[in-house]
Each structure stands twice: as C-alpha cells, then as structure tokens.
Design a protein around this motif. Sequence first.
Motif, PDB file in Angstrom:
ATOM      1  N   ARG A  46       2.155   5.005 -10.338  1.00  0.00           N
ATOM      2  CA  ARG A  46       3.071   4.004  -9.776  1.00  0.00           C
ATOM      3  C   ARG A  46       3.284   2.855 -10.758  1.00  0.00           C
ATOM      4  O   ARG A  46       3.966   1.899 -10.452  1.00  0.00           O
ATOM      5  CB  ARG A  46       2.507   3.502  -8.445  1.00  0.00           C
ATOM      6  CG  ARG A  46       2.536   4.606  -7.405  1.00  0.00           C
ATOM      7  CD  ARG A  46       1.751   4.277  -6.165  1.00  0.00           C
ATOM      8  NE  ARG A  46       2.270   3.155  -5.401  1.00  0.00           N
ATOM      9  CZ  ARG A  46       3.401   3.181  -4.696  1.00  0.00           C
ATOM     10  NH1 ARG A  46       4.124   4.267  -4.678  1.00  0.00           N
ATOM     11  NH2 ARG A  46       3.789   2.129  -4.016  1.00  0.00           N
ATOM     12  N   GLU A 129       6.877   1.477   1.709  1.00  0.00           N
ATOM     13  CA  GLU A 129       6.015   1.228   0.552  1.00  0.00           C
ATOM     14  C   GLU A 129       4.538   1.452   0.889  1.00  0.00           C
ATOM     15  O   GLU A 129       3.773   1.939   0.066  1.00  0.00           O
ATOM     16  CB  GLU A 129       6.215  -0.203   0.035  1.00  0.00           C
ATOM     17  CG  GLU A 129       7.145  -0.298  -1.144  1.00  0.00           C
ATOM     18  CD  GLU A 129       6.810   0.702  -2.264  1.00  0.00           C
ATOM     19  OE1 GLU A 129       5.771   0.513  -2.905  1.00  0.00           O
ATOM     20  OE2 GLU A 129       7.569   1.659  -2.480  1.00  0.00           O
ATOM     21  N   GLU A 130       4.191   1.076   2.140  1.00  0.00           N
ATOM     22  CA  GLU A 130       2.794   1.264   2.557  1.00  0.00           C
ATOM     23  C   GLU A 130       2.471   2.756   2.669  1.00  0.00           C
ATOM     24  O   GLU A 130       1.403   3.205   2.267  1.00  0.00           O
ATOM     25  CB  GLU A 130       2.546   0.562   3.897  1.00  0.00           C
ATOM     26  CG  GLU A 130       2.576  -0.956   3.789  1.00  0.00           C
ATOM     27  CD  GLU A 130       2.566  -1.634   5.152  1.00  0.00           C
ATOM     28  OE1 GLU A 130       1.733  -2.521   5.340  1.00  0.00           O
ATOM     29  OE2 GLU A 130       3.389  -1.265   6.019  1.00  0.00           O
ATOM     30  N   GLU A 133       2.063   4.164  -0.706  1.00  0.00           N
ATOM     31  CA  GLU A 133       0.789   3.770  -1.298  1.00  0.00           C
ATOM     32  C   GLU A 133      -0.350   4.668  -0.789  1.00  0.00           C
ATOM     33  O   GLU A 133      -1.166   5.158  -1.564  1.00  0.00           O
ATOM     34  CB  GLU A 133       0.516   2.288  -0.959  1.00  0.00           C
ATOM     35  CG  GLU A 133      -0.741   1.708  -1.564  1.00  0.00           C
ATOM     36  CD  GLU A 133      -0.730   1.733  -3.084  1.00  0.00           C
ATOM     37  OE1 GLU A 133       0.345   1.552  -3.683  1.00  0.00           O
ATOM     38  OE2 GLU A 133      -1.813   1.949  -3.663  1.00  0.00           O
TER      39      GLU A 133
END
Lengths: 207, 179
Positions: A46, A129-130, A133
């Motif tokens: 990332r 986004e979480e 992740e």
Amino acid sequence: MYQMQPAPSKDADLIAETLAGQQLSFQLLVERYQGRLFGLIRNYTRNTAEVEDIVQDAFLKAYVKLDTFQHQASFSTWLQRIAINTALDFMKRCGRSPVQSVEDPELITDPRSFDRRRMMAPDARLQREEIAEVTHRVLEELPDIFRTVIILREFEDRAYQEIADMLGVSIGTVESRLFRARARFKEALVRMYPEFDPNTDEGGSIH
Amino acid sequence: MKSSTCHTIRTLVPGYMDGELSEEQASPLRQHLLSCPTCRNAAQDLGNLSHWFPTPETLAPPAGFAARVARAAFAGEGGQTNKPSAPLRPQVESTPAAPLASEDPQLRRFVLGLTSVAAALLLSLALFMAQEKQPSGEELSAEPIPTALEELDRLNAADSLNRAKGVQEMPTARTLKNR
C-alpha cells in the motif's frame, strides 16, 4: 477506398524496435502497460513509493530479458508475471512474506468438503479504506501462491484462463488454489479479527 | 440423491460465482440453488467474501514515469544486470556483511591487521603443538602412506599394461561425443 486510421503499433513491433535499439519504442511499451502494472502491484503493497519501485524494476527486468520473450504468450501476460515475481521477491527481501510458500497439504483439498463455517460480509459501517486495510493485512499472512491468486481473481477480476497463463499452471490448479486461498483467507480473517467471525456468537445465529 | 447433487453443485459454486461456467452448466446450478438452502448458503458465503475485496482506487503512474524507465533501461544497457539502475527504497536487513571490509579502507586495514595477528598466533600454536607431538623414527616408518603409494604404483603399472594391450580407456566426454 478509405485508408483506415493508423492502428497503434503492435506490441510485437515495439518489442522488435526496442531490441533494435529504439528507446522511444520501449517508452511506448511502458506507457501502454504502466497503468495495469501499477494497479496490479498496489495490491501487494500500500506504499505508493514501493509500488513505483517495483513496477520500475519489473520493466527493467523485462527490458533485460526482452530477447527471451516467446511470442506464444501475450506480452501483457509475460510482463505481469515478471511484475508479480518482482513484487514477491521484494516482499521476501523486506521480510514481509510468509516463509511457507508451498501449498499446504493439510488443508482441505476437495471443494466438496465445504467449509461449514459461515462467512460474513464486512460491517456496513466500515469505510472502504478500512476494509481494504483489514484485507491487506490478512493477505499478508497468506503464502505467496494464495495471495497472488486472490489478488488476480478478486481485485483484478481476471478470468481463470488468464490467471493460469500468468502463473504457468492449469485451469484446474487455478481453481483448486483459489478454493484453498479463499478458505485460508477466511480462516486468517477470523483469527486476526475475531469480531468478524459470525460463528463465535452465542447461539450462532446466522442470517 | 440430493446429497450427491449437492456435492457436485458445490464443486461448481466457486466457478459459478466467478462467472466461469457456461450457461449449460450454470442453468441447472441456478435451479438447484433456488431449492437448496444449504448450497445457497455456500454461494452466499462466497458472495460475502467478495465484499472483503473492494475495488481499489486507481493509482496513476507519476508523470514522466515511462520516459524515466526507458532512459534507465537504455542507460544500463552496457552493464546488463538484473539490478535496476535507480535503487529501491533502502532496506535495513539486506546489506551483506562481506563487502564492508573492502569498501572502507580504514576498516580494511584494521581487519587485515587483525587477520595477520590471528595468523601469527595460530602458527606459533601449531609449531608448539608440533614440538610436543613429534613422532619417533619408529612411528614414522609405520605410517600407512608407503603402502598406499605402493598400491597406486601397482595400479598405474596395470593401467599402462592395459593400454599397451589396447584395452579401451575409460570413456571421456570427448570419446562419448565422437561415438
């Protein structure tokens, strides 16, 4: 009769011109495939700077090996295979790759022995986004071959045949690897994030 | 009957969910899923799993990337290595230990000095031990080496005799190639 609009140079032509010493032809090849490679490699890390390094390294390797490229496979497939290997090498050098990279014989191999554990979708409150992740962290736990097949199928939406060509394996191998990879992903996800395990709820209510 | 159908169906579910089945294969599977909650759950699980893989945001290559890479490729043409000309991000663990001594002249001198001191110590220790364990004349004559030499001489003699007789030599790479 009207002459058709000149088609963009074919990969094969650009490759031949590159081998003949035309730097601009190689630049055109890079321009043509850089987006695809950035998209592919960003699934492995990332960190944008790392993505750039890996992609650049992959293109340079491709350039060095260009005279060995056999035209049976598409240039795109060949290039992506180099990029995947470059990314995996990079992860190993950084100590970010699980040591075990062979298929796990202990894992269920028969899709019919279906995992009875239920899987839940990410909580609706989680931001994209979480989720990304969490997924990235879980994928980092998987052996290379499983991580790669999941990336190619789930993120890159590649057909089994294309994955098979890229990895140099049969479609059957892709299917079974994908099956195992998904099982491993589920297992790692609920191990690392028990809050996403629907099977631990008292009463085990499944919706 | 149902369970064997379920078994078959479940091998096909991932391919079905991935859109890899032909319509002929997919159609009966779809029918089965409508009537079988267990298989439907299996399919739904895969669907749930796919939510963990949101389409990533696009990451555009920086401006001038292609030109830079092409330049680097052609600049490195003379030295043809697999190393990229622009280094990767610094990596803490990957520095090999060996080249250190040759890179830093001061360190090199120090290491060389240390090596010679160690060599001198080792030599004097060896000499001391040799002094201590000096074998007697009798022991020397009892060494097995002469017998080994004798054996070797015998073999050599037999070998040259064979050659003289025209016995075929052991095949070498060359003789094998000429066959």
